[in-house]
Design a protein around this motif. Structure first.
Motif, short mmCIF file in Angstrom:
data_model
loop_
_atom_site.label_atom_id
_atom_site.label_comp_id
_atom_site.label_asym_id
_atom_site.label_seq_id
_atom_site.Cartn_x
_atom_site.Cartn_y
_atom_site.Cartn_z
N VAL A 298 0.96 -1.16 -0.12
CA VAL A 298 0.06 0.58 -0.51
C VAL A 298 1.14 0.81 -0.35
N LEU A 299 2.05 1.05 0.62
CA LEU A 299 3.38 2.13 1.03
C LEU A 299 3.30 2.56 -0.14
N VAL A 300 3.84 1.80 -0.77
CA VAL A 300 4.79 2.14 -2.05
C VAL A 300 3.85 2.25 -3.08
N LYS A 301 2.19 1.84 -3.76
CA LYS A 301 1.65 2.67 -4.37
C LYS A 301 1.23 3.96 -4.12
N ALA A 302 0.79 4.33 -3.01
CA ALA A 302 1.22 4.99 -2.68
C ALA A 302 1.84 6.43 -2.92
N LEU A 303 2.95 6.06 -2.85
CA LEU A 303 3.96 7.19 -2.65
C LEU A 303 4.49 7.14 -4.12
N SER A 304 4.30 6.04 -4.87
CA SER A 304 4.86 5.95 -6.05
C SER A 304 3.74 6.83 -7.32
N GLY A 305 1.85 6.67 -6.52
CA GLY A 305 1.15 8.11 -7.13
C GLY A 305 1.60 9.71 -6.78
N ALA A 306 2.27 9.35 -6.05
CA ALA A 306 2.70 10.86 -5.12
C ALA A 306 3.58 11.36 -5.72
N LEU A 307 4.75 10.85 -6.33
CA LEU A 307 5.79 10.37 -6.56
C LEU A 307 5.70 11.67 -8.31
N ALA A 308 4.47 10.87 -8.73
CA ALA A 308 4.02 10.79 -10.35
C ALA A 308 3.40 11.75 -10.68
N GLY A 309 3.06 12.40 -9.47
CA GLY A 309 1.70 14.06 -9.81
C GLY A 309 2.62 15.10 -8.89
N ASP A 310 1.27 15.87 -8.08
CA ASP A 310 1.82 16.72 -7.55
C ASP A 310 2.35 16.75 -6.13
N LEU A 311 1.76 15.07 -6.20
CA LEU A 311 2.44 15.33 -4.57
C LEU A 311 3.90 14.80 -4.13
N ALA A 312 4.74 15.17 -5.22
CA ALA A 312 6.10 14.37 -4.99
C ALA A 312 6.87 14.65 -3.53
N SER A 313 6.59 16.30 -3.18
CA SER A 313 6.79 16.42 -2.21
C SER A 313 7.08 15.95 -1.15
#
Length: 353
Positions: free
Chosen positions: A274-289
């Motif tokens: 779950v953490l991997v999916k959340a971080l992957s999606g955030a890094l690919a979008g506007d939530l990279a920070s």
């Protein structure tokens, strides 16, 4: 030899307190306890019993040691034989059952019992929150407000006085100088009226406010739904929308509201896929920070392992990433509710989405 003479029992000693009635015995016990320095809470008794006890004590003069010993022994014997006591009246029963019967039942019984259920009403007034007392002080006459402040502890009275508007505070301060002639009966009536007013608060079906409830619902909604709802709230009621924005906590708020030291605890609460999916999606979008903030504040070895897994996973569907990020937020909320972490206040959430 003839039969031994029959045994004749000596007559039982007549109690030295046999001639006393229960009121006299009660007066002796109270007087004895007071002489021994015991604090006897006679104010808990009904007023008629207080009056009878006072009158009885005033009519008695002298009790010898034998009578005193008998009365005390009888009193101790009654205490030893007492197995259970019940609260006096509906007021005592409501206190004993507080939190164990429904608020609706308690409210109905309060109304049926009348205001005297409060016992000493000033106990309730003295423990009331400043926010509950301030409207009363502003709405009552200066004379009544002066009595209220005079009955409170000095520090609480000073605090309330400082929160009142200047002209109101000055009128009440002057009225305090006129309270010397106020009778105890008048003070009691004021206390009863205030206690009833403090209790006259409508019961609510919800334990949290509307802002908290809407914020919690939107926290668990998808980002698309949350954005649409917030746009609708902005059009309908901007003030309410601003409050809801402050109650919302989403993935993008993590850097501003989560302490770095709390990140490892949060990461342990979330399953790694779950953490991997959340971080992957955030890094690919506007939530990279936000994703980088999480990775930078966990153990270096674990962060490197997660970065490798994120690279191997590749692109994550937006819906799956959004679901995973909400699971991270839910884990944070659980830890906050358990008081294992504390969210930091954010000065301005105006840009929150």
């Amino acid at each position: 030899m003839g039969a031994p003479p029959a045994r004749i029992d000596a007559p039982a000693r007549r109690s030295a307190s046999a001639h006393l009635n229960r009121a006299q015995k009660a007066a002796i016990i109270v007087r004895f306890l007071l002489n021994e320095g015991t604090d006897v809470p006679l104010t808990d008794l009904p007023e008629d019993l207080q009056a009878r006890l006072t009158t009885q004590m005033g009519s008695m003069r002298y009790v010898d040691r034998g009578t005193l010993a008998d009365v005390v022994a009888e009193f101790a014997h009654e205490l030893e034989g007492m197995g259970l006591t019940f609260p006096r009246g509906v007021a005592g029963a409501l206190t004993a059952l507080d939190g164990r019967i429904s608020p609706q039942t308690a409210m109905r019984l309060r109304k049926e019992a009348g205001v005297r259920q409060y016992g000493d009403p000033w106990t309730l007034v003295k423990t009331a929150e400043p926010g509950a007392l301030l409207p009363i002080l502003e709405g009552e006459s200066p004379e009544v407000s002066a009595v209220v402040l005079s009955k409170l502890e000095v520090a609480r009275a000073a605090d309330l006085l400082g929160r009142l508007p200047g002209p109101v505070a000055r009128r009440i301060t002057y009225a305090i100088s006129q309270t010397g002639s106020v009778s105890p009966t008048a003070v009691d009536r004021i206390g009863l009226a205030l206690a009833a007013q403090l209790h006259d608060v409508p019961e609510s079906a919800f334990t949290t406010g509307a802002v908290e409830r809407v914020g919690a619902i939107l926290n668990s909604s998808t980002s698309i739904t949350r954005d649409e709802m917030m746009e609708g709230l902005e059009e309908t009621d901007q003030d309410f929308a601003a409050l809801v924005r402050r109650a919302i906590f989403t993935f993008e708020h993590i850097p501003a509201r989560i302490r770095p030291a709390d990140i490892p605890r949060i990461v342990r609460e979330v399953e790694q896929p779950v953490l991997v999916k959340a971080l992957s999606g955030a890094l690919a979008g506007d939530l990279a920070s936000a994703a980088e903030y999480i990775l930078e504040n966990m153990g270096e070895r674990m962060a490197d392992a997660l970065r490798e897994e994120i690279t191997e996973t590749g692109t994550v569907r937006a819906r799956d990433a959004d679901t995973a990020m909400r699971e991270v937020i839910n884990a944070i909320r659980r830890l906050e509710a358990a008081e294992e972490i504390t969210l930091q206040e954010q000065e301005d959430d105006a840009g929150a989405a």
